[in-house]
Design a protein around this motif. Structure first.
Motif, PDB file in Angstrom:
ATOM      1  N   TRP A 178     102.690  73.330  11.985  1.00  0.00           N
ATOM      2  CA  TRP A 178     101.258  73.285  11.340  1.00  0.00           C
ATOM      3  C   TRP A 178     101.403  71.939  10.659  1.00  0.00           C
ATOM      4  O   TRP A 178     102.024  71.438  10.778  1.00  0.00           O
ATOM      5  N   GLY A 179      99.931  71.539  10.607  1.00  0.00           N
ATOM      6  CA  GLY A 179      99.911  70.083   9.838  1.00  0.00           C
ATOM      7  C   GLY A 179      98.592  69.936   9.046  1.00  0.00           C
ATOM      8  O   GLY A 179      97.904  70.908   9.120  1.00  0.00           O
ATOM      9  N   ALA A 180      98.865  69.768   7.611  1.00  0.00           N
ATOM     10  CA  ALA A 180      97.310  69.894   6.305  1.00  0.00           C
ATOM     11  C   ALA A 180      97.334  68.261   6.260  1.00  0.00           C
ATOM     12  O   ALA A 180      98.518  67.418   6.097  1.00  0.00           O
ATOM     13  N   MET A 181      96.511  67.925   5.738  1.00  0.00           N
ATOM     14  CA  MET A 181      96.067  66.879   6.006  1.00  0.00           C
ATOM     15  C   MET A 181      95.212  66.356   4.854  1.00  0.00           C
ATOM     16  O   MET A 181      94.152  67.145   4.597  1.00  0.00           O
ATOM     17  N   PHE A 182      95.436  64.807   3.700  1.00  0.00           N
ATOM     18  CA  PHE A 182      94.425  64.806   2.634  1.00  0.00           C
ATOM     19  C   PHE A 182      94.324  63.218   2.346  1.00  0.00           C
ATOM     20  O   PHE A 182      94.208  62.954   2.877  1.00  0.00           O
ATOM     21  N   PRO A 183      93.214  63.034   1.974  1.00  0.00           N
ATOM     22  CA  PRO A 183      92.325  61.533   1.850  1.00  0.00           C
ATOM     23  C   PRO A 183      93.809  60.767   0.918  1.00  0.00           C
ATOM     24  O   PRO A 183      94.769  61.481   0.364  1.00  0.00           O
ATOM     25  N   ASP A 184      94.676  60.564   2.025  1.00  0.00           N
ATOM     26  CA  ASP A 184      95.691  58.616   1.301  1.00  0.00           C
ATOM     27  C   ASP A 184      95.060  58.448   0.101  1.00  0.00           C
ATOM     28  O   ASP A 184      94.178  57.552  -1.024  1.00  0.00           O
ATOM     29  N   ASP A 185      95.528  59.134  -1.604  1.00  0.00           N
ATOM     30  CA  ASP A 185      95.282  58.656  -3.336  1.00  0.00           C
ATOM     31  C   ASP A 185      96.525  58.586  -3.750  1.00  0.00           C
ATOM     32  O   ASP A 185      97.495  58.872  -3.347  1.00  0.00           O
ATOM     33  N   ASP A 186      95.859  59.210  -4.810  1.00  0.00           N
ATOM     34  CA  ASP A 186      96.670  58.639  -5.725  1.00  0.00           C
ATOM     35  C   ASP A 186      97.795  60.005  -6.052  1.00  0.00           C
ATOM     36  O   ASP A 186      99.314  60.450  -6.258  1.00  0.00           O
ATOM     37  N   ARG A 187      96.996  61.882  -6.036  1.00  0.00           N
ATOM     38  CA  ARG A 187      97.711  62.840  -5.567  1.00  0.00           C
ATOM     39  C   ARG A 187      98.579  62.755  -4.381  1.00  0.00           C
ATOM     40  O   ARG A 187      99.944  63.688  -4.286  1.00  0.00           O
ATOM     41  N   THR A 188      98.362  62.539  -3.833  1.00  0.00           N
ATOM     42  CA  THR A 188      98.980  62.472  -2.136  1.00  0.00           C
ATOM     43  C   THR A 188     100.057  61.539  -2.131  1.00  0.00           C
ATOM     44  O   THR A 188     101.356  61.513  -1.595  1.00  0.00           O
ATOM     45  N   ALA A 189      99.829  60.614  -3.017  1.00  0.00           N
ATOM     46  CA  ALA A 189     101.260  59.750  -2.987  1.00  0.00           C
ATOM     47  C   ALA A 189     102.322  60.483  -3.982  1.00  0.00           C
ATOM     48  O   ALA A 189     103.497  60.434  -3.706  1.00  0.00           O
TER      49      ALA A 189
END
Length: 407
Positions: free
Chosen positions: A238-249
């Motif tokens: 599986w792969g989860a995807m998120f926008p590249d922002d402060d949270r995902t940093a």
């Protein structure tokens, strides 16, 4: 012949050159070739045909015995953040494609290259010299050759030196991937996910891909004695995807249990139902990895923008492709076949600039097409994020720009 990078493209090229009687050495920084994560790889018939021309038939037999036949799984599906199947047909996968673990394919190709693969060699730079090129390494050594090929991935030192700058940029997505044996899930979730690959786009620019992989039960070639699959039981990759922002940093700095739990928490915060995340909560922590998707331009004219010569590059070094189209490895293998053919022609007396130039033009066209397809999915995710009312002011300021990348 010097090949920098022992990923799929570099090893496929080296195997083809070795089989064709060339003197070739691959330099790879990893000591352990199993140190590669990510999703399983789909090879369509074009990629399989290219690989078959590069490696010995026995290697192809082992590959097929270690791969799952896509035609043997159920049709793919789309679903939402509640786990409900949507009446939206996903992109079609070419008939007679196969799925193989990246680790499995890398190890099989490394076996084909044999002693011509040098591990633990970190490349620093190259310099052209009279009649050839020299490669310099972090251990202070220098190796001379006639031609050097950069197959060193999206952060390629070779391609960046040729292009005199970056060859790609962040695509605006951060991915977290893992592996979950099917038998660890509840019966209800096994039935919902099924023996298929599926993809769901949820609220606020989040998405989850789940791929069913069973190279033993769905082997493309029924020859258990030849099997060398890294995955030996039915597994959801599986792969989860998120926008590249402060949270995902913050996510990118985690590992193991902390990364798994933070991934689940962030998806729940964005509205995902708990049962739809069971495939993630049941994941073994040591299988988790994070990725910052990168993409090169979708304009072929922007790819390989250097004068053809005795240093070139292939694969993600030139056309970095997000995994959302499932084509990156297959395109790299096709690059390798084309470059092998060009090098054979040069050995037979054809013009080096002409043959390498023709290879680079064709590679740019292939790569641009794959990037465009991959960025369509990235665009869907980022579009949902930009339209989300819950985005913070900080996130708006950090909104990824994918201009020029086909989104």
């Amino acid at each position: 012949m010097l090949v920098i990078g022992g990923g799929i493209g570099g090893l496929a090229l080296a195997a083809g050159l070795r089989r064709g009687g060339f003197d070739v050495t691959v330099f790879e920084r990893d000591e352990d070739l199993r140190r590669t994560g990510g999703y399983h790889i789909t090879l369509d018939p074009r990629a399989q045909e290219a690989l078959a021309s590069l490696v010995d038939p026995s290697v192809m037999q082992r590959l097929l015995a270690s791969s799952a036949a896509v035609d043997r799984r159920d049709p793919d599906a789309m679903w939402d953040h509640e786990g409900r199947i949507l009446p939206i047909p996903p992109a079609a996968v070419a008939a007679h494609s196969i799925d193989v673990d990246r680790i499995t394919l890398r190890l099989l190709l490394a076996d084909a290259v044999g002693d011509d693969l040098e591990r633990g060699r970190t490349f620093l730079r190259f310099e052209r010299r009279e009649g050839g090129v020299s490669a310099h390494f972090a251990d202070g050594t220098k190796v001379d050759g006639e031609i050097l090929v950069g197959a060193d991935g999206a952060h390629s030192a070779v391609a960046q030196a040729l292009a005199e700058g970056p060859t790609n940029q962040p695509a605006g997505i951060v991915g977290i991937s893992g592996r979950t044996p099917v038998g660890t899930l509840s019966v209800q979730e096994q039935q919902r996910l099924g023996i298929r690959s599926s993809f769901g786009v949820g609220p606020h620019g989040t998405a989850v891909y789940v791929g069913y992989h069973d190279p033993v039960g769905q082997a493309a070639l029924d020859a258990p004695a030849l099997g060398a699959a890294f995955t030996t039981e039915a597994t959801y990759i599986w792969g989860a995807m998120f926008p590249d922002d402060d949270r995902t940093a913050e996510l990118r700095g985690l590992s193991g249990d902390e990364l798994r739990d933070a991934t689940v928490a962030l998806l729940r915060e964005h509205g995902w139902a708990s049962h739809a995340l069971e495939v993630i909560t049941a994941t073994a922590p040591d299988t988790l990895a994070t990725y910052r998707f990168r993409a090169a331009s979708t304009d072929p004219a922007d790819l390989a923008p250097w004068k053809p010569g005795n240093v070139t590059a292939l694969g993600d070094a030139v056309h970095a492709t997000p995994p959302t189209a499932g084509m990156g490895a297959g395109i790299a293998i096709r690059d390798a076949e084309h470059l092998r053919n060009a090098l054979v022609a040069i050995r037979d007396g054809r013009s080096l600039p002409d043959e390498v130039g023709a290879f680079e033009d064709a590679m740019a066209a292939r790569g641009a097409e794959a990037i465009s397809l991959a960025m369509e999915t990235v665009g869907q995710v980022l579009g949902a994020w930009r339209d989300s009312p819950r985005r913070t002011a900080t996130a708006r300021r950090r909104s990824p720009r994918v201009q020029g990348h086909g989104s």
